[in-house]
Design a protein around this motif. Structure first.
Motif, PDB file in Angstrom:
ATOM      1  N   UNK A 134      55.098 -12.786 -23.061  1.00 40.84           N
ATOM      2  CA  UNK A 134      56.143 -11.960 -22.452  1.00 40.84           C
ATOM      3  C   UNK A 134      55.988 -10.497 -22.861  1.00 40.84           C
ATOM      4  N   UNK A 135      55.635 -10.254 -24.105  1.00 40.85           N
ATOM      5  CA  UNK A 135      55.593  -8.889 -24.635  1.00 40.85           C
ATOM      6  C   UNK A 135      54.255  -8.176 -24.459  1.00 40.85           C
ATOM      7  N   UNK A 136      53.155  -8.902 -24.241  1.00 44.40           N
ATOM      8  CA  UNK A 136      51.852  -8.246 -24.085  1.00 44.40           C
ATOM      9  C   UNK A 136      51.789  -7.517 -22.753  1.00 44.40           C
ATOM     10  N   UNK A 137      51.518  -6.239 -22.807  1.00 47.99           N
ATOM     11  CA  UNK A 137      51.384  -5.413 -21.605  1.00 47.99           C
ATOM     12  C   UNK A 137      50.117  -4.581 -21.722  1.00 47.99           C
ATOM     13  N   UNK A 138      49.577  -4.161 -20.618  1.00 44.86           N
ATOM     14  CA  UNK A 138      48.403  -3.296 -20.650  1.00 44.86           C
ATOM     15  C   UNK A 138      48.801  -1.929 -21.195  1.00 44.86           C
ATOM     16  N   UNK A 139      48.077  -1.487 -22.199  1.00 45.35           N
ATOM     17  CA  UNK A 139      48.315  -0.194 -22.834  1.00 45.35           C
ATOM     18  C   UNK A 139      47.128   0.701 -22.501  1.00 45.35           C
ATOM     19  N   UNK A 140      47.437   1.885 -21.991  1.00 46.52           N
ATOM     20  CA  UNK A 140      46.385   2.806 -21.567  1.00 46.52           C
ATOM     21  C   UNK A 140      46.346   4.104 -22.372  1.00 46.52           C
ATOM     22  N   UNK A 141      47.327   4.298 -23.241  1.00 47.12           N
ATOM     23  CA  UNK A 141      47.366   5.489 -24.094  1.00 47.12           C
ATOM     24  C   UNK A 141      47.474   5.041 -25.550  1.00 47.12           C
ATOM     25  N   UNK A 142      46.657   5.653 -26.402  1.00 48.58           N
ATOM     26  CA  UNK A 142      46.541   5.208 -27.781  1.00 48.58           C
ATOM     27  C   UNK A 142      46.708   6.369 -28.761  1.00 48.58           C
ATOM     28  N   UNK A 143      47.202   6.035 -29.956  1.00 47.67           N
ATOM     29  CA  UNK A 143      47.246   7.001 -31.048  1.00 47.67           C
ATOM     30  C   UNK A 143      45.843   7.098 -31.645  1.00 47.67           C
ATOM     31  N   UNK A 144      45.573   8.116 -32.453  1.00 43.86           N
ATOM     32  CA  UNK A 144      44.253   8.205 -33.087  1.00 43.86           C
ATOM     33  C   UNK A 144      44.088   7.288 -34.309  1.00 43.86           C
ATOM     34  N   UNK A 145      45.125   6.527 -34.657  1.00 42.71           N
ATOM     35  CA  UNK A 145      45.058   5.651 -35.827  1.00 42.71           C
ATOM     36  C   UNK A 145      43.915   4.656 -35.699  1.00 42.71           C
ATOM     37  N   UNK A 146      43.035   4.586 -36.695  1.00 41.29           N
ATOM     38  CA  UNK A 146      41.916   3.631 -36.625  1.00 41.29           C
ATOM     39  C   UNK A 146      42.404   2.188 -36.761  1.00 41.29           C
ATOM     40  N   UNK A 147      41.604   1.284 -36.248  1.00 43.32           N
ATOM     41  CA  UNK A 147      41.875  -0.144 -36.378  1.00 43.32           C
ATOM     42  C   UNK A 147      41.059  -0.632 -37.570  1.00 43.32           C
ATOM     43  N   UNK A 148      41.723  -1.310 -38.507  1.00 40.13           N
ATOM     44  CA  UNK A 148      41.023  -1.762 -39.716  1.00 40.13           C
ATOM     45  C   UNK A 148      40.002  -2.849 -39.384  1.00 40.13           C
ATOM     46  N   UNK A 180      40.035   7.295 -24.233  1.00 37.45           N
ATOM     47  CA  UNK A 180      41.172   7.509 -25.135  1.00 37.45           C
ATOM     48  C   UNK A 180      41.335   6.407 -26.176  1.00 37.45           C
ATOM     49  N   UNK A 181      40.565   5.339 -26.042  1.00 40.94           N
ATOM     50  CA  UNK A 181      40.710   4.176 -26.928  1.00 40.94           C
ATOM     51  C   UNK A 181      40.150   4.464 -28.313  1.00 40.94           C
ATOM     52  N   UNK A 182      40.689   3.765 -29.300  1.00 38.57           N
ATOM     53  CA  UNK A 182      40.143   3.813 -30.652  1.00 38.57           C
ATOM     54  C   UNK A 182      38.784   3.138 -30.675  1.00 38.57           C
ATOM     55  N   UNK A 183      38.704   2.015 -29.988  1.00 36.43           N
ATOM     56  CA  UNK A 183      37.429   1.328 -29.793  1.00 36.43           C
ATOM     57  C   UNK A 183      37.513   0.524 -28.512  1.00 36.43           C
ATOM     58  N   UNK A 184      36.364   0.119 -28.037  1.00 39.85           N
ATOM     59  CA  UNK A 184      36.298  -0.690 -26.823  1.00 39.85           C
ATOM     60  C   UNK A 184      35.283  -1.801 -27.038  1.00 39.85           C
ATOM     61  N   UNK A 224      39.773  -2.068 -23.777  1.00 38.67           N
ATOM     62  CA  UNK A 224      40.106  -0.931 -24.625  1.00 38.67           C
ATOM     63  C   UNK A 224      41.108  -1.395 -25.671  1.00 38.67           C
ATOM     64  N   UNK A 225      41.020  -0.814 -26.869  1.00 42.44           N
ATOM     65  CA  UNK A 225      41.898  -1.210 -27.969  1.00 42.44           C
ATOM     66  C   UNK A 225      42.378   0.021 -28.736  1.00 42.44           C
ATOM     67  N   UNK A 226      43.601  -0.054 -29.210  1.00 42.32           N
ATOM     68  CA  UNK A 226      44.165   0.999 -30.041  1.00 42.32           C
ATOM     69  C   UNK A 226      45.643   0.754 -30.246  1.00 42.32           C
ATOM     70  N   UNK A 227      46.220   1.530 -31.147  1.00 44.88           N
ATOM     71  CA  UNK A 227      47.666   1.445 -31.354  1.00 44.88           C
ATOM     72  C   UNK A 227      48.358   2.212 -30.242  1.00 44.88           C
TER      73      UNK A 227
END
Length: 180
Positions: free
Chosen positions: A9-23, A73-77, A149-152
């Motif tokens: 229910x809560x997962x949605x496509x996110x197209x804008x990300x913060x610059x915070x790295x993914x551990x 714009x993604x942190x990583x892909x 695409x992945x990111x916060x």
């Protein structure tokens, strides 16, 4: 998340990300979700290319005429590609893996978006598959299906509204013409 239904229910496509790295542990869990994916005849014909380099992400964002902007714009892909010789169900196998990775990302609080590559074209008409293969050095028989695409999240999206689900598209025991 509390349970799978809440995650869906809560997962949605996110197209804008913060610059915070993914551990690295989160990246490992996301990749593991892809590697745990079921495949036709247990072929495991998928290949995953993880991209963090900003210049490569920018180049990848040109893989199709429209809709690939989030890649830059993604942190990583993650490029999800599949060996089309090893599995006749390569589209399905790659799609399941991509979905698993996106759900795992959501469970970790990381946003994601599916960027279609298969069957698309660049601004100059080059097939998107060829563009991605050339850019990343992917062999001809390994077909890029999509880019995840992945990111916060740097945007807020409302959860799905379960009151608006298309239950008329559910047919029990055979096709139900009353639903048309």
């Amino acid at each position: 998340m509390e349970n799978l239904h809440q995650l869906l229910v809560n997962r949605r496509s996110i197209r804008r990300y913060t610059p915070q790295p993914i551990d690295s542990e989160s990246v490992r869990l996301i990749m593991e979700a892809g590697l745990l994916s079921p495949t036709s005849k247990n072929a495991r014909a998928w290949e995953f290319i993880v991209i963090e380099d900003k210049q490569v992400l920018e180049s990848l964002s040109q893989c199709k005429n429209m809709g690939a902007g989030p890649v830059a714009k993604a942190t990583l892909a993650i490029v999800v590609a599949v060996d089309s010789i090893a599995s006749e169900a390569w589209v399905e196998d790659g799609s399941i893996a991509a979905s698993n990775m996106m759900l795992q990302a959501a469970d970790l609080g990381i946003g994601s978006c599916w960027i279609e590559v298969r069957g698309r074209g660049t601004a100059d008409g080059t097939p998107s598959e060829d563009f991605v293969q050339d850019l990343l050095g992917i062999p001809e028989h390994i077909i890029p299906l999509c880019i995840i695409t992945l990111g916060y999240a740097d945007e807020q999206r409302k959860p799905q509204n379960c009151d608006k689900l298309l239950w008329e598209r559910v047919h029990i025991g055979g096709w139900n013409p009353e639903n048309e």
